[in-house]
Design a protein around this motif. Structure first.
Motif, PDB file in Angstrom:
ATOM      1  N   GLY A   6       0.811  -1.214   0.000  1.00  0.00           N
ATOM      2  CA  GLY A   6       0.000   0.000   0.000  1.00  0.00           C
ATOM      3  C   GLY A   6       0.842   1.262   0.000  1.00  0.00           C
ATOM      4  N   VAL A   7       1.912   1.276   0.798  1.00  0.00           N
ATOM      5  CA  VAL A   7       2.794   2.440   0.849  1.00  0.00           C
ATOM      6  C   VAL A   7       3.492   2.642  -0.494  1.00  0.00           C
ATOM      7  CG1 VAL A   7       4.892   3.366   1.902  1.00  0.00           C
ATOM      8  CG2 VAL A   7       3.143   2.303   3.338  1.00  0.00           C
ATOM      9  N   LEU A   8       3.986   1.552  -1.091  1.00  0.00           N
ATOM     10  CA  LEU A   8       4.635   1.650  -2.401  1.00  0.00           C
ATOM     11  C   LEU A   8       3.662   2.140  -3.461  1.00  0.00           C
ATOM     12  CD1 LEU A   8       6.827  -1.592  -2.481  1.00  0.00           C
ATOM     13  CD2 LEU A   8       7.631   0.778  -2.368  1.00  0.00           C
ATOM     14  N   LEU A   9       2.419   1.653  -3.410  1.00  0.00           N
ATOM     15  CA  LEU A   9       1.410   2.061  -4.381  1.00  0.00           C
ATOM     16  C   LEU A   9       1.168   3.567  -4.315  1.00  0.00           C
ATOM     17  CD1 LEU A   9      -0.732   1.288  -6.496  1.00  0.00           C
ATOM     18  CD2 LEU A   9      -2.311   0.829  -4.614  1.00  0.00           C
ATOM     19  N   VAL A  10       0.984   4.096  -3.114  1.00  0.00           N
ATOM     20  CA  VAL A  10       0.738   5.531  -2.948  1.00  0.00           C
ATOM     21  C   VAL A  10       1.960   6.333  -3.363  1.00  0.00           C
ATOM     22  CG1 VAL A  10       0.245   7.347  -1.270  1.00  0.00           C
ATOM     23  CG2 VAL A  10      -0.981   5.167  -1.133  1.00  0.00           C
ATOM     24  N   ALA A  11       3.151   5.881  -2.946  1.00  0.00           N
ATOM     25  CA  ALA A  11       4.376   6.618  -3.263  1.00  0.00           C
ATOM     26  C   ALA A  11       4.642   6.656  -4.761  1.00  0.00           C
ATOM     27  CB  ALA A  11       5.567   5.987  -2.526  1.00  0.00           C
ATOM     28  N   LEU A  12       4.492   5.520  -5.436  1.00  0.00           N
ATOM     29  CA  LEU A  12       4.730   5.479  -6.879  1.00  0.00           C
ATOM     30  C   LEU A  12       3.680   6.273  -7.644  1.00  0.00           C
ATOM     31  CD1 LEU A  12       5.737   1.720  -7.274  1.00  0.00           C
ATOM     32  CD2 LEU A  12       7.231   3.699  -7.584  1.00  0.00           C
ATOM     33  N   ALA A  13       2.428   6.211  -7.187  1.00  0.00           N
ATOM     34  CA  ALA A  13       1.367   6.965  -7.856  1.00  0.00           C
ATOM     35  C   ALA A  13       1.615   8.467  -7.742  1.00  0.00           C
ATOM     36  CB  ALA A  13       0.012   6.597  -7.262  1.00  0.00           C
ATOM     37  N   LEU A  14       1.988   8.937  -6.557  1.00  0.00           N
ATOM     38  CA  LEU A  14       2.263  10.364  -6.379  1.00  0.00           C
ATOM     39  C   LEU A  14       3.493  10.793  -7.173  1.00  0.00           C
ATOM     40  CD1 LEU A  14       1.546  10.808  -2.559  1.00  0.00           C
ATOM     41  CD2 LEU A  14       0.133  11.540  -4.475  1.00  0.00           C
ATOM     42  N   THR A  15       4.521   9.933  -7.194  1.00  0.00           N
ATOM     43  CA  THR A  15       5.722  10.264  -7.972  1.00  0.00           C
ATOM     44  C   THR A  15       5.400  10.353  -9.460  1.00  0.00           C
ATOM     45  OG1 THR A  15       7.099   9.117  -6.352  1.00  0.00           O
ATOM     46  CG2 THR A  15       8.076   9.545  -8.504  1.00  0.00           C
ATOM     47  N   GLY A  16       4.569   9.429  -9.949  1.00  0.00           N
ATOM     48  CA  GLY A  16       4.211   9.419 -11.361  1.00  0.00           C
ATOM     49  C   GLY A  16       3.472  10.670 -11.803  1.00  0.00           C
ATOM     50  N   LEU A  17       2.784  11.341 -10.866  1.00  0.00           N
ATOM     51  CA  LEU A  17       2.052  12.553 -11.224  1.00  0.00           C
ATOM     52  C   LEU A  17       2.989  13.699 -11.598  1.00  0.00           C
ATOM     53  CD1 LEU A  17      -0.732  12.606  -8.479  1.00  0.00           C
ATOM     54  CD2 LEU A  17      -0.960  11.890 -10.850  1.00  0.00           C
ATOM     55  N   PHE A  18       4.221  13.658 -11.107  1.00  0.00           N
ATOM     56  CA  PHE A  18       5.129  14.791 -11.301  1.00  0.00           C
ATOM     57  C   PHE A  18       6.359  14.439 -12.132  1.00  0.00           C
ATOM     58  CE2 PHE A  18       3.016  15.380  -7.146  1.00  0.00           C
ATOM     59  CZ  PHE A  18       2.272  16.508  -7.457  1.00  0.00           C
ATOM     60  N   VAL A  19       6.354  13.285 -12.793  1.00  0.00           N
ATOM     61  CA  VAL A  19       7.473  12.882 -13.645  1.00  0.00           C
ATOM     62  C   VAL A  19       7.048  13.002 -15.100  1.00  0.00           C
ATOM     63  CG1 VAL A  19       8.973  10.980 -14.347  1.00  0.00           C
ATOM     64  CG2 VAL A  19       8.472  11.346 -11.932  1.00  0.00           C
ATOM     65  N   GLY A  20       7.805  13.766 -15.879  1.00  0.00           N
ATOM     66  CA  GLY A  20       7.490  13.942 -17.295  1.00  0.00           C
ATOM     67  C   GLY A  20       8.228  15.141 -17.871  1.00  0.00           C
ATOM     68  N   VAL A  21       8.076  15.326 -19.162  1.00  0.00           N
ATOM     69  CA  VAL A  21       8.765  16.425 -19.834  1.00  0.00           C
ATOM     70  C   VAL A  21       8.173  17.773 -19.433  1.00  0.00           C
ATOM     71  CG1 VAL A  21       9.347  17.412 -22.084  1.00  0.00           C
ATOM     72  CG2 VAL A  21       9.330  14.924 -21.772  1.00  0.00           C
ATOM     73  N   SER A  22       6.863  17.854 -19.361  1.00  0.00           N
ATOM     74  CA  SER A  22       6.206  19.118 -19.007  1.00  0.00           C
ATOM     75  C   SER A  22       6.405  19.428 -17.524  1.00  0.00           C
ATOM     76  CB  SER A  22       4.710  19.046 -19.328  1.00  0.00           C
ATOM     77  OG  SER A  22       4.509  18.800 -20.697  1.00  0.00           O
ATOM     78  N   ASP A  23       6.402  20.704 -17.211  1.00  0.00           N
ATOM     79  CA  ASP A  23       6.649  21.172 -15.847  1.00  0.00           C
ATOM     80  C   ASP A  23       5.366  21.057 -15.025  1.00  0.00           C
ATOM     81  OD1 ASP A  23       7.725  22.293 -13.582  1.00  0.00           O
ATOM     82  OD2 ASP A  23       7.462  24.360 -14.266  1.00  0.00           O
ATOM     83  N   VAL A  24       5.202  19.937 -14.366  1.00  0.00           N
ATOM     84  CA  VAL A  24       4.085  19.734 -13.443  1.00  0.00           C
ATOM     85  C   VAL A  24       4.681  19.377 -12.095  1.00  0.00           C
ATOM     86  CG1 VAL A  24       1.991  18.447 -12.934  1.00  0.00           C
ATOM     87  CG2 VAL A  24       2.574  18.957 -15.303  1.00  0.00           C
ATOM     88  N   THR A  25       4.770  20.362 -11.226  1.00  0.00           N
ATOM     89  CA  THR A  25       5.327  20.196  -9.888  1.00  0.00           C
ATOM     90  C   THR A  25       4.407  20.891  -8.894  1.00  0.00           C
ATOM     91  OG1 THR A  25       6.656  22.215 -10.060  1.00  0.00           O
ATOM     92  CG2 THR A  25       7.679  20.148 -10.801  1.00  0.00           C
ATOM     93  N   PRO A  26       4.556  20.592  -7.596  1.00  0.00           N
ATOM     94  CA  PRO A  26       3.745  21.333  -6.622  1.00  0.00           C
ATOM     95  C   PRO A  26       3.935  22.847  -6.732  1.00  0.00           C
ATOM     96  CG  PRO A  26       4.726  19.408  -5.585  1.00  0.00           C
ATOM     97  CD  PRO A  26       5.304  19.495  -6.964  1.00  0.00           C
ATOM     98  N   GLY A  27       5.180  23.282  -7.059  1.00  0.00           N
ATOM     99  CA  GLY A  27       5.413  24.716  -7.209  1.00  0.00           C
ATOM    100  C   GLY A  27       4.682  25.307  -8.393  1.00  0.00           C
ATOM    101  N   SER A  28       4.742  24.636  -9.553  1.00  0.00           N
ATOM    102  CA  SER A  28       4.044  25.148 -10.742  1.00  0.00           C
ATOM    103  C   SER A  28       2.536  25.110 -10.566  1.00  0.00           C
ATOM    104  CB  SER A  28       4.460  24.336 -11.974  1.00  0.00           C
ATOM    105  OG  SER A  28       4.064  22.975 -11.850  1.00  0.00           O
TER     106      SER A  28
END
Length: 318
Positions: A6-28
Motif C-alpha cells: 500500500g505504501v509503495l502504491l501511494v508513493a509510486l502513484a504520487l511520484t508518477g504525477l510529477f514525472v514527465g517532460v512538461s513542468d508539473v510540480t507542486p510549485g508550478s
C-alpha cells in the motif's frame, strides 16, 4: 507485507504525477492556480495515466490468477496462452471490415476473439497429453505464435502493420482524459472475480472435486473465460499488450500467502499496480526526455522472473 504494498502504491502513484517532460510540480501548480497549464496537464494527462497504470496492473494480475486456476497451472496467463494474440487478431478484423467502429465496439470484438482464444487453449490443453507443468505455457506460446504470425502476415499484406503496432505495443504515452475510461470495465471484472473467488478456488482443485461439492464447473469456467477476455480486450484497446504481468504477479503472491483466491485477489491487484507503476516510471526516466514503451520494460523484467520461476519449479521437482 500488505502495508508495504500500500505504501509503495501511494508513493509510486504520487511520484508518477510529477514525472514527465512538461513542468508539473507542486510549485508550478501553486503558481498557476486551478486554471494554469500545470493543473490542466495534471487533470488531463498525469492523473488519467496513473489511474490507467493502476487499473492495468490490477486487472491483468487478476486475469492471470484466474487463468492459472482454470488451467491448474502456475505458468499461464493471457500472454502465454494465445489469448492476447487472438484479441489482437480481433483488432485487425475491425480495422479491415469495420474501420469506423467506435473504441467500445473494437473492445467488444477483441473480447469475443479473446474469449474464443481462451476456449481454444483450454481445448488444446485437454486434448494434448502434457505430462510436465512447464510444457503447458509452451503449448500456449506456440498457439499464440501461430495466431500472431497469421495476424502479422495479414497486416503486412493489407498495409496495416504500423496501425496494428500501436495496439500491440504496450505504452501509456497516449493515455489521457477520455482515452482510458474503458479500463474501468476491467476494474468491474476484478469485482466479479472477487465475488466468485471461492468458486475459482474450488475449480482449481479439479473438475471432479468441484462437481462432487455441487459446483457447476462449466458455468464457473465460463465466467472465468469472460472475465479474462474482457480484461484482455480492455487493456489492449487502451494501453496495448503488456506481457508476463499476469504470470509473475500471481506467482509471487502465491509464494507469500498461498493459493486461496479470495485472500490473494487484493494482494495480486495491489502488487500488479505497483509493478506497472514502477515499470512505467522506469520507461519514462531511463532515456529522458524520450520514453521507452512500457512493454519493453515489463517484458525484460517479466521474462527474467518467468525464467527464475521455471528454474525454481524444476529444481524443486528434483
Amino acid at each position: 507485507m500488505g502495508v508495504l504494498i500500500g505504501v509503495l502504491l501511494v508513493a509510486l502513484a504520487l511520484t508518477g504525477l510529477f514525472v514527465g517532460v512538461s513542468d508539473v510540480t507542486p510549485g508550478s501548480l501553486s503558481r498557476g492556480g486551478a486554471g494554469g497549464d500545470a493543473a490542466f496537464l495534471l487533470v488531463a494527462s498525469r492523473i488519467p495515466r496513473t489511474l490507467a497504470a493502476v487499473l492495468v496492473g490490477a486487472s491483468l494480475g487478476i486475469a492471470g490468477l484466474i487463468m492459472q486456476m482454470l488451467v491448474r497451472n502456475k505458468f499461464v496467463e493471457p500472454g502465454t496462452t494465445g489469448v492476447s494474440e487472438f484479441a489482437t487478431l480481433g483488432m485487425l478484423v475491425t480495422m479491415v471490415f469495420l474501420p469506423g467502429l467506435a473504441v467500445v465496439g473494437k473492445m467488444g470484438v477483441a473480447a469475443v476473439f479473446g474469449l474464443f482464444g481462451t476456449w481454444v487453449f483450454l481445448r488444446v490443453v485437454r486434448v494434448v497429453p502434457v505430462r510436465q507443468l512447464v510444457l503447458v505455457p509452451l503449448v500456449g506460446i506456440m498457439l499464440g505464435g501461430v495466431v500472431g504470425a497469421v495476424t502479422t502476415f495479414s497486416a503486412y499484406r493489407l498495409d496495416l502493420l504500423q496501425s496494428l503496432g500501436q495496439w500491440s505495443q504496450g505504452s501509456f504515452a497516449t493515455v489521457m482524459q477520455g482515452r482510458y475510461e474503458f479500463l474501468w470495465i476491467a476494474g468491474l471484472m476484478v469485482g466479479i472475480a472477487w465475488f466468485a473467488a471461492d468458486r475459482f478456488s474450488v475449480v482449481g482443485l479439479g473438475e471432479e472435486f468441484a462437481t462432487n461439492l455441487g459446483l457447476d464447473h462449466r458455468r464457473v469456467v465460463a465466467v472465468g473465460m469472460v472475465v479474462i477476455a474482457v480484461i484482455t480486450a480492455a487493456v489492449l484497446v487502451t494501453a496495448g499488450m503488456v506481457p508476463f504481468l499476469g504470470l509473475v504477479v500471481p506467482n509471487v503472491v502465491s509464494l507469500i500467502i498461498g493459493d486461496n483466491v479470495r485472500r490473494a485477489i487484493p494482494w495480486v491487484a495491489g502488487l500488479g499496480a505497483v509493478f506497472v507503476l514502477a515499470c512505467d516510471l522506469i520507461a519514462r526516466v531511463v532515456r529522458f526526455p524520450y520514453e521507452i514503451p512500457l512493454s519493453v520494460i515489463v517484458g525484460i523484467v517479466g521474462a527474467a522472473l518467468f525464467l527464475w520461476l521455471l528454474l525454481r519449479r524444476r529444481s524443486r521437482a528434483h
